[in-house]
Write an enzyme that holds these catalytic residues in place. Structure first.
Site, PDB file in Angstrom:
ATOM      1  N   THR A  14      15.696 -60.776  -9.093  1.00 48.18           N
ATOM      2  CA  THR A  14      16.116 -59.395  -8.821  1.00 48.18           C
ATOM      3  C   THR A  14      17.233 -58.927  -9.755  1.00 48.18           C
ATOM      4  O   THR A  14      17.654 -57.777  -9.683  1.00 48.18           O
ATOM      5  CB  THR A  14      16.611 -59.265  -7.368  1.00 48.18           C
ATOM      6  OG1 THR A  14      17.604 -60.296  -7.157  1.00 48.18           O
ATOM      7  CG2 THR A  14      15.485 -59.449  -6.375  1.00 48.18           C
ATOM      8  N   CYS A 133      23.441 -64.672 -25.400  1.00 45.52           N
ATOM      9  CA  CYS A 133      22.800 -63.551 -26.094  1.00 45.52           C
ATOM     10  C   CYS A 133      23.382 -63.275 -27.485  1.00 45.52           C
ATOM     11  O   CYS A 133      22.643 -63.059 -28.452  1.00 45.52           O
ATOM     12  CB  CYS A 133      22.889 -62.295 -25.234  1.00 45.52           C
ATOM     13  SG  CYS A 133      24.432 -62.134 -24.328  1.00 45.52           S
ATOM     14  N   HIS A 246      23.334 -55.407 -28.121  1.00 45.33           N
ATOM     15  CA  HIS A 246      24.574 -55.942 -28.693  1.00 45.33           C
ATOM     16  C   HIS A 246      24.555 -55.721 -30.207  1.00 45.33           C
ATOM     17  O   HIS A 246      23.522 -55.912 -30.856  1.00 45.33           O
ATOM     18  CB  HIS A 246      24.667 -57.462 -28.481  1.00 45.33           C
ATOM     19  CG  HIS A 246      24.997 -57.886 -27.078  1.00 45.33           C
ATOM     20  ND1 HIS A 246      25.215 -57.024 -26.031  1.00 45.33           N
ATOM     21  CD2 HIS A 246      25.153 -59.137 -26.569  1.00 45.33           C
ATOM     22  CE1 HIS A 246      25.484 -57.720 -24.934  1.00 45.33           C
ATOM     23  NE2 HIS A 246      25.447 -59.001 -25.234  1.00 45.33           N
ATOM     24  N   ASN A 319      20.048 -57.352 -25.889  1.00 44.24           N
ATOM     25  CA  ASN A 319      20.675 -58.524 -25.273  1.00 44.24           C
ATOM     26  C   ASN A 319      19.918 -59.034 -24.056  1.00 44.24           C
ATOM     27  O   ASN A 319      19.989 -60.220 -23.729  1.00 44.24           O
ATOM     28  CB  ASN A 319      22.123 -58.201 -24.887  1.00 44.24           C
ATOM     29  CG  ASN A 319      22.239 -56.975 -24.013  1.00 44.24           C
ATOM     30  OD1 ASN A 319      21.834 -55.875 -24.422  1.00 44.24           O
ATOM     31  ND2 ASN A 319      22.764 -57.136 -22.820  1.00 44.24           N
TER      32      ASN A 319
HETATM   33  O1  25A Z   1      27.328 -67.656 -14.519  1.00 43.40           O
HETATM   34  P1  25A Z   1      26.763 -66.995 -15.737  1.00 43.40           P
HETATM   35  O2  25A Z   1      25.767 -67.868 -16.456  1.00 43.40           O
HETATM   36  O3  25A Z   1      27.844 -66.523 -16.675  1.00 43.40           O
HETATM   37  O4  25A Z   1      25.955 -65.695 -15.229  1.00 43.40           O
HETATM   38  C1  25A Z   1      26.525 -64.696 -14.383  1.00 43.40           C
HETATM   39  C2  25A Z   1      25.577 -63.534 -14.179  1.00 43.40           C
HETATM   40  O5  25A Z   1      25.394 -62.883 -15.445  1.00 43.40           O
HETATM   41  C3  25A Z   1      24.068 -62.368 -15.510  1.00 43.40           C
HETATM   42  C4  25A Z   1      23.354 -62.643 -14.231  1.00 43.40           C
HETATM   43  O6  25A Z   1      23.506 -61.489 -13.305  1.00 43.40           O
HETATM   44  C5  25A Z   1      24.145 -63.837 -13.728  1.00 43.40           C
HETATM   45  O7  25A Z   1      24.063 -63.917 -12.323  1.00 43.40           O
HETATM   46  N1  25A Z   1      23.559 -63.001 -16.711  1.00 43.40           N
HETATM   47  C6  25A Z   1      23.493 -64.295 -17.073  1.00 43.40           C
HETATM   48  N2  25A Z   1      23.046 -64.455 -18.287  1.00 43.40           N
HETATM   49  C7  25A Z   1      22.839 -63.216 -18.766  1.00 43.40           C
HETATM   50  C8  25A Z   1      22.389 -62.698 -20.014  1.00 43.40           C
HETATM   51  N3  25A Z   1      22.063 -63.467 -21.053  1.00 43.40           N
HETATM   52  C9  25A Z   1      23.146 -62.299 -17.744  1.00 43.40           C
HETATM   53  N4  25A Z   1      23.036 -61.018 -17.893  1.00 43.40           N
HETATM   54  C10 25A Z   1      22.581 -60.579 -19.093  1.00 43.40           C
HETATM   55  N5  25A Z   1      22.289 -61.363 -20.121  1.00 43.40           N
HETATM   56  P2  25A Z   1      22.351 -60.492 -12.802  1.00 43.40           P
HETATM   57  O8  25A Z   1      22.979 -59.486 -11.933  1.00 43.40           O
HETATM   58  O9  25A Z   1      21.533 -60.036 -13.939  1.00 43.40           O
HETATM   59  O10 25A Z   1      21.406 -61.399 -11.927  1.00 43.40           O
HETATM   60  C11 25A Z   1      21.846 -62.075 -10.822  1.00 43.40           C
HETATM   61  C12 25A Z   1      20.566 -62.722 -10.224  1.00 43.40           C
HETATM   62  O11 25A Z   1      20.905 -64.001  -9.675  1.00 43.40           O
HETATM   63  C13 25A Z   1      20.530 -64.009  -8.294  1.00 43.40           C
HETATM   64  N6  25A Z   1      21.416 -64.888  -7.534  1.00 43.40           N
HETATM   65  C14 25A Z   1      22.737 -64.831  -7.415  1.00 43.40           C
HETATM   66  N7  25A Z   1      23.204 -65.842  -6.634  1.00 43.40           N
HETATM   67  C15 25A Z   1      22.116 -66.546  -6.257  1.00 43.40           C
HETATM   68  C16 25A Z   1      20.968 -65.943  -6.824  1.00 43.40           C
HETATM   69  N8  25A Z   1      19.750 -66.397  -6.622  1.00 43.40           N
HETATM   70  C17 25A Z   1      19.622 -67.492  -5.835  1.00 43.40           C
HETATM   71  N9  25A Z   1      20.639 -68.128  -5.268  1.00 43.40           N
HETATM   72  C18 25A Z   1      21.901 -67.699  -5.448  1.00 43.40           C
HETATM   73  N10 25A Z   1      22.934 -68.340  -4.866  1.00 43.40           N
HETATM   74  C19 25A Z   1      20.673 -62.582  -7.877  1.00 43.40           C
HETATM   75  O12 25A Z   1      19.937 -62.340  -6.710  1.00 43.40           O
HETATM   76  C20 25A Z   1      20.090 -61.864  -9.081  1.00 43.40           C
HETATM   77  O13 25A Z   1      18.702 -61.925  -9.056  1.00 43.40           O
HETATM   78  P3  25A Z   1      20.663 -61.587  -5.505  1.00 43.40           P
HETATM   79  O14 25A Z   1      19.659 -61.554  -4.394  1.00 43.40           O
HETATM   80  O15 25A Z   1      21.960 -62.229  -5.186  1.00 43.40           O
HETATM   81  O16 25A Z   1      21.003 -60.163  -6.053  1.00 43.40           O
HETATM   82  C21 25A Z   1      20.229 -59.056  -5.726  1.00 43.40           C
HETATM   83  C22 25A Z   1      21.036 -57.832  -6.137  1.00 43.40           C
HETATM   84  O17 25A Z   1      22.393 -57.939  -5.657  1.00 43.40           O
HETATM   85  C23 25A Z   1      23.326 -57.689  -6.697  1.00 43.40           C
HETATM   86  N11 25A Z   1      24.444 -58.624  -6.475  1.00 43.40           N
HETATM   87  C24 25A Z   1      24.724 -59.731  -7.172  1.00 43.40           C
HETATM   88  N12 25A Z   1      25.810 -60.323  -6.702  1.00 43.40           N
HETATM   89  C25 25A Z   1      26.260 -59.581  -5.659  1.00 43.40           C
HETATM   90  C26 25A Z   1      25.383 -58.495  -5.499  1.00 43.40           C
HETATM   91  N13 25A Z   1      25.545 -57.598  -4.519  1.00 43.40           N
HETATM   92  C27 25A Z   1      26.589 -57.746  -3.690  1.00 43.40           C
HETATM   93  N14 25A Z   1      27.472 -58.755  -3.803  1.00 43.40           N
HETATM   94  C28 25A Z   1      27.359 -59.692  -4.752  1.00 43.40           C
HETATM   95  N15 25A Z   1      28.240 -60.702  -4.842  1.00 43.40           N
HETATM   96  C29 25A Z   1      22.593 -58.003  -7.976  1.00 43.40           C
HETATM   97  O18 25A Z   1      23.039 -57.119  -8.990  1.00 43.40           O
HETATM   98  C30 25A Z   1      21.136 -57.743  -7.647  1.00 43.40           C
HETATM   99  O19 25A Z   1      20.773 -56.439  -8.016  1.00 43.40           O
HETATM  100  O1  L14 Z   2      26.665 -66.927 -21.276  1.00 47.26           O
HETATM  101  O2  L14 Z   2      29.019 -60.613 -19.657  1.00 47.26           O
HETATM  102  O3  L14 Z   2      24.710 -66.053 -21.380  1.00 47.26           O
HETATM  103  O4  L14 Z   2      27.919 -60.014 -21.428  1.00 47.26           O
HETATM  104  C1  L14 Z   2      25.878 -63.629 -21.365  1.00 47.26           C
HETATM  105  C2  L14 Z   2      26.333 -62.274 -20.965  1.00 47.26           C
HETATM  106  C3  L14 Z   2      27.786 -64.634 -20.112  1.00 47.26           C
HETATM  107  C4  L14 Z   2      28.223 -63.233 -19.751  1.00 47.26           C
HETATM  108  C5  L14 Z   2      25.898 -65.995 -21.068  1.00 47.26           C
HETATM  109  C6  L14 Z   2      28.282 -60.876 -20.609  1.00 47.26           C
HETATM  110  C7  L14 Z   2      26.330 -64.703 -20.413  1.00 47.26           C
HETATM  111  C8  L14 Z   2      27.817 -62.284 -20.822  1.00 47.26           C
END
Ligand code: 25A
Ligand code: L14
Length: 340
Positions: A14, A133, A246, A319
């Site tokens: 999602t 990215c 980016h 990105n």
């Molecule tokens: O730790 P990292 O690697 O640095 O990554 C951190 C975050 O960066 C994004 C991605 O966020 C990731 O979670 N990301 C990582 N690499 C990226 C890249 N190269 C990148 N973005 C761009 N380029 P995201 O918002 O794109 O996606 C988050 C997804 O992860 C699911 N998720 C989170 N915790 C989970 C989980 N799934 C399973 N188990 C877990 N414990 C998340 O699902 C989403 O699909 P969701 O159900 O939690 O989220 C549904 C909607 O809710 C929003 N949301 C997220 N966090 C919260 C929230 N709403 C309220 N409170 C929150 N704390 C989300 O935006 C989503 O629309």
């Molecule tokens: O490490 O916030 O792949 O733009 C890439 C997106 C970390 C966060 C990673 C951002 C993520 C970053």
């Protein structure tokens, strides 16, 4: 002959990247038998479309990967760290987009245009890491230069879109911009400062050496992917008020003599790249050109007169696509075609 179809899971389905992964599987006509969509409890029951079917999102748990062949993960580092080993244990190969496994010496870190051979090492842990990215688009451009002229040092500054942080950051830029142009108070929650009409030299958290984690990812991941620890890399990563795409200013110094005109010809023939470089016609890649497509766009290629063998260039890519989802699906494609 029909190719063998696979059971595929997307963890973080999602999110901004997870959603694009589903679109990329469709666009690539990936041989999918069944598609399982996983997220946190917040998203359970949401319906997402894949090739005309509606699929319900399920909660990710330890048993999610039984019977699955491949899992694409983009649910944050903590989630990958915890759940990828369960997938691997059940014989499901993980292509992980988080930073959790990238620098693990047993986990290959892959950009298909650069080091597809590393995919063979998926057998070590059952995990393949998708790079950061900003690193992906930079190494697509640097690899042909490194192979021919041997890179000594790279100085890079990035101009990164808010979509890299996920959906909440996209909303934050939109909401702040709307508030500002209506002379209303704005709110901030994702970034420590206003991102609308601003530039923040701060991506991910700060480390003891004064650099951010994002900057050190560019240093360490570049060396791992180019398989050369002697390359010097120094980075400044900056968030700009752009939704998708980016941009990077990259200065490259090589050991062997090279010129901008030679590099232009070289990059023009390289895989995954489109050179857009005609200053007289105001032609150079923009974030708006990068968004929504899969190539790495390069322009402003020019000699750096301040060093013997140096050039400057400007690199743009989507990105969320090449920087995340497209690269992951390209890896998965090679995995199924050549290894599974
Ligand atoms: O730790 P990292 O690697 O640095 O990554 C951190 C975050 O960066 C994004 C991605 O966020 C990731 O979670 N990301 C990582 N690499 C990226 C890249 N190269 C990148 N973005 C761009 N380029 P995201 O918002 O794109 O996606 C988050 C997804 O992860 C699911 N998720 C989170 N915790 C989970 C989980 N799934 C399973 N188990 C877990 N414990 C998340 O699902 C989403 O699909 P969701 O159900 O939690 O989220 C549904 C909607 O809710 C929003 N949301 C997220 N966090 C919260 C929230 N709403 C309220 N409170 C929150 N704390 C989300 O935006 C989503 O629309
Ligand atoms: O490490 O916030 O792949 O733009 C890439 C997106 C970390 C966060 C990673 C951002 C993520 C970053």
């Amino acid at each position: 002959m029909s190719e063998k179809k696979r059971n595929v899971a997307v963890a973080g389905a999602t999110g901004a990247v997870g959603n694009q992964m589903i679109r990329c599987l469709e666009e690539a006509d990936f041989p999918v038998n069944s598609l399982k969509l996983l997220a946190s409890s917040r998203s359970v029951g949401r319906m997402l479309r894949f090739k005309g079917d509606l699929i319900a999102v399920e909660q990710l748990n330890e048993d999610s990967f039984k019977g699955m062949d491949i899992a694409l993960f983009s649910a944050g580092g903590g989630t990958s760290e915890r759940f990828a080993p369960y997938a691997a244990k059940d014989g499901c190969v993980v292509v992980d987009n988080s930073s959790a496994w990238r620098m693990d010496p047993d986990v290959p870190l892959v950009v298909p245009e650069v080091n597809p051979h590393a995919i063979a090492d998926h057998t070590n842990k059952g995990i393949i890491a998708n790079p950061n990215c900003s690193t992906i688009q930079m190494v697509v451009a640097l690899d042909p230069i490194h192979k021919k002229y041997h890179i000594k040092r790279i100085v890079v500054s990035t101009y990164q879109a808010v979509s890299g942080t996920g959906k909440k950051a996209i909303d934050e830029l939109f909401d702040q911009t709307r508030a500002m142009i209506n002379f209303l108070d704005y709110e901030k929650s994702v970034y420590p400062h206003r991102i609308a009409f601003n530039c923040l030299p701060h991506i991910d958290t700060f480390l003891d050496n004064g650099y951010t984690k994002e900057e050190m990812k560019m240093v360490n991941e570049t060396r791992k992917i180019l398989e050369d620890d002697t390359i010097g890399v120094t980075a400044t990563t900056v968030r700009v008020p752009v939704f998708y795409g980016h941009s990077e200013s990259v200065n490259v110094e090589t050991r062997e003599p090279m010129s901008a005109s030679q590099v232009k010809l070289l990059l023009d023939k390289a895989p995954g790249i489109k050179v857009m470089d005609d200053p007289e016609k105001n032609l150079y890649p923009l974030a708006t050109d990068g968004a929504g497509q899969d190539l790495t766009l390069i322009g402003r290629i020019r000699d750096d007169a301040s060093v013997p063998n140096g050039i400057n260039m400007w690199i743009v890519a989507d990105n969320i696509r090449k920087g995340a989802a497209t690269n992951a699906v390209q890896i998965a494609r090679i995995l199924v075609d050549e290894y599974l």
